[in-house]
Scaffold this active site. Structure first.
Site, mmCIF file in Angstrom:
data_model
loop_
_atom_site.group_PDB
_atom_site.id
_atom_site.type_symbol
_atom_site.label_atom_id
_atom_site.label_comp_id
_atom_site.label_asym_id
_atom_site.label_seq_id
_atom_site.Cartn_x
_atom_site.Cartn_y
_atom_site.Cartn_z
ATOM 1 N N GLY A 324 0.797 -1.225 0.000
ATOM 2 C CA GLY A 324 0.000 0.000 0.000
ATOM 3 C C GLY A 324 0.825 1.268 0.000
ATOM 4 O O GLY A 324 0.266 2.362 -0.061
ATOM 5 N N ASP A 325 2.158 1.148 0.060
ATOM 6 C CA ASP A 325 3.000 2.331 0.075
ATOM 7 C C ASP A 325 3.206 2.833 -1.347
ATOM 8 O O ASP A 325 3.642 2.089 -2.231
ATOM 9 C CB ASP A 325 4.358 2.007 0.707
ATOM 10 C CG ASP A 325 5.220 3.245 0.869
ATOM 11 O OD1 ASP A 325 5.159 3.865 1.940
ATOM 12 O OD2 ASP A 325 5.943 3.600 -0.087
ATOM 13 N N LEU A 326 2.907 4.107 -1.561
ATOM 14 C CA LEU A 326 2.955 4.676 -2.899
ATOM 15 C C LEU A 326 4.363 4.659 -3.483
ATOM 16 O O LEU A 326 4.562 4.395 -4.671
ATOM 17 C CB LEU A 326 2.419 6.102 -2.873
ATOM 18 C CG LEU A 326 2.193 6.760 -4.232
ATOM 19 C CD1 LEU A 326 1.100 6.037 -4.996
ATOM 20 C CD2 LEU A 326 1.833 8.222 -4.054
#
Length: 390
Positions: A324-326
Site C-alpha cells: 500500500g506504500d505509494l
C-alpha cells in the site's frame, strides 16, 4: 285611390335601392370576407415569431453539458509518499537523545529475518533483545526460550541480505552497490528503540508535515518535563514520558500540545495497552510477523501501513513488504519496466501496480523483502536518508 297610392310607394321604395333578397346575400358575403381578412391579419401579426406547425417542424433538443473524460494533467503534481518523514520518526533511537545506552558497547548478536533485530527499551530503563550477544549464548540459549538459533548475526545480516537480492535478480546489483542501507547494517541494528515512543511519534506524524510533527512532539514531551525547566529556572534534558505517565493524563491536557482530540485519545489508548501488559517490548521481541501485525492493528490509530513501517524501520524485521506504500508501488513499477507516468486510478486512489502483481514479483526476494522495499524507494529517488530526527 288607395291601391294606386300603395303602388307608387312600392315603386319609390324600389328606386331608392331597398335591398332585395339577392342584394342582401351579396352584402352578407362581403361582410364575412372582410371579417376573415381582418382575422387573418390579426393572427398573422400575433404568430409571426412562432414557427410553422406543419410537418416539417421538429422540437429542438434541450442543450446539455457533454461529459468529459478524466485524464491526468501532464504537469500535475504526483502524490508523495510519507515514508521519508516516517523513517525519521520511527528510527529515532533512544540512545541519540537520552544517552541511556551506548551502542558501541554491544558486540555482535545473532539475527533472524522474521524476528525483531533491534534492541528494545523498556519503561523501566532496561534493554531487551531477541538473542544475547554472541559471547553470552551459552548463558541464555535461545532454544530454551522457544526461538531457533540463527547463524546470521547483526554484523553480516546486511551482507547476506544484499547477496540474496542480487542472486534473485542480478539487475539489482548497480543500485545495491551504489546505496548503502545503514538501517539494516551493524550501525542501525545497534540502535536501541523505545517502541512506545516510536508508536506515539508515528500517531503524531499522521497527516501532518514533518515540521508540524516535530513541533507537536516537542510540546508533548515538554508537558511531562515540568514545562522544560527545572525549579531553579534551568532547562532540563527532555525525556519521553512513560506509558504510565501518558495513561494518567487526559485528552484536554494532550490537546494543548497541538494534538487533535482523536489523536490524543489514540495515544492514551496506546499507553493503556502498554500499562495493562497487552503490549510490551518483550512481546514485540518474541512475536512473529503475523502476531505483531495482529496486536498492533488492534490499537486505535494504528493501521496496516503504520504497523508495516514500524515493523520494518523500528523493529528491524527483514521480511516486511508494504503493497500500500505509494513509493514502493512506483519504484517497483519502474523496476518492472512499466511507464510510471501512466497512472491507474482505482477507487479514487493513485495506483501504479496491483497488490497481487507486487506480491508475486517480490516473493523471490523473501525473507529480505524489507531491504528490497528500501531499494524500491531508491529506484524512484525516494530519499529515505534525507530525514531529521523527529
Amino acid at each position: 285611390m288607395a291601391p294606386r297610392r300603395s303602388g307608387r310607394i312600392a315603386h319609390s321604395a324600389q328606386n331608392l335601392g331597398e335591398p332585395t333578397s339577392s342584394s342582401r346575400s351579396l352584402k352578407a358575403d362581403e361582410v364575412i370576407s372582410k371579417r376573415k381578412k381582418r382575422s387573418s391579419k390579426s393572427n398573422a401579426s400575433s404568430t409571426a415569431a412562432l414557427p410553422s406547425t406543419g410537418s416539417s417542424f421538429t422540437v429542438p433538443k434541450v442543450p446539455s453539458t457533454p461529459k468529459r473524460r478524466r485524464t491526468a494533467a501532464p504537469n500535475a503534481i504526483l502524490p508523495v509518499t510519507p515514508t521519508p518523514s516516517m523513517v525519521g520518526v520511527l528510527t529515532a533511537p533512544r540512545d541519540r537523545n537520552s544517552g541511556d545506552f551506548n551502542t558501541s558497547s554491544f558486540s555482535d548478536r545473532p539475527a533472524e529475518p522474521h524476528r525483531t533485530n533491534a534492541p528494545l527499551a523498556t519503561p523501566g530503563g532496561t534493554r531487551v533483545v531477541a538473542y544475547p550477544d554472541t559471547g553470552k549464548i551459552a548463558e541464555a540459549s535461545p532454544s530454551k526460550r522457544g526461538i531457533p538459533h540463527p547463524t546470521t548475526t547483526t554484523g553480516n545480516l546486511l551482507e547476506e541480505a544484499c547477496n540474496h537480492l542480487i542472486k534473485a535478480d542480478p539487475r539489482l546489483r548497480p543500485v545495491v552497490e551504489k546505496h548503502h542501507c545503514h538501517i539494516f547494517g551493524p550501525e542501525g541494528l545497534g540502535e536501541t528503540i523505545d517502541p512506545f515512543r516510536s508508536l506515539c511519534s508515528g500517531i503524531m506524524a499522521q497527516q501532518v508535515s514533518g515540521a508540524a510533527a516535530k513541533s507537536i512532539k516537542k510540546k508533548f514531551v515538554t508537558l511531562f518535563n515540568n514545562g522544560g525547566v527545572e525549579d531553579d529556572g534551568e532547562e532540563v534534558n527532555l525525556t519521553f514520558p512513560t506509558p504510565a505517565q501518558v495513561a494518567a493524563s487526559d485528552v484536554a491536557t494532550l490537546r494543548t500540545a497541538g494534538l487533535s482530540g482523536r489523536k490524543a485519545e489514540y495515544i492514551i489508548g496506546l499507553a493503556e495497552k502498554f500499562v495493562g501488559g497487552e503490549l510490551s517490548a518483550e512481546l514485540l521481541i518474541q512475536a512473529n510477523d503475523g502476531e505483531v501485525m495482529e496486536k498492533l492493528t488492534a490499537v486505535r490509530g494504528l493501521g496496516k501501513w503504520s504497523v508495516e513501517m514500524f515493523a520494518c524501520f523500528a523493529l528491524k524485521r527483514m521480511d516486511v513488504f508494504s503493497t500500500g506504500d505509494l513509493g514502493v508501488q512506483r519504484g517497483m513499477a519502474a523496476y518492472m519496466g512499466k511507464d510510471v507516468g501512466k497512472l491507474k486510478a482505482k477507487g479514487g486512489k493513485w495506483k501504479y501496480m496491483s497488490e497481487q502483481d507486487m506480491l508475486e514479483h517480490s516473493e523471490k526476494f523473501s525473507p529480505y523483502r524489507s531491504l528490497f522495499m528500501w531499494y524500491m524507494w531508491r529506484v524512484e529517488d525516494v530519499d529515505v536518508d534525507a530525514v531529521q530526527d523527529n
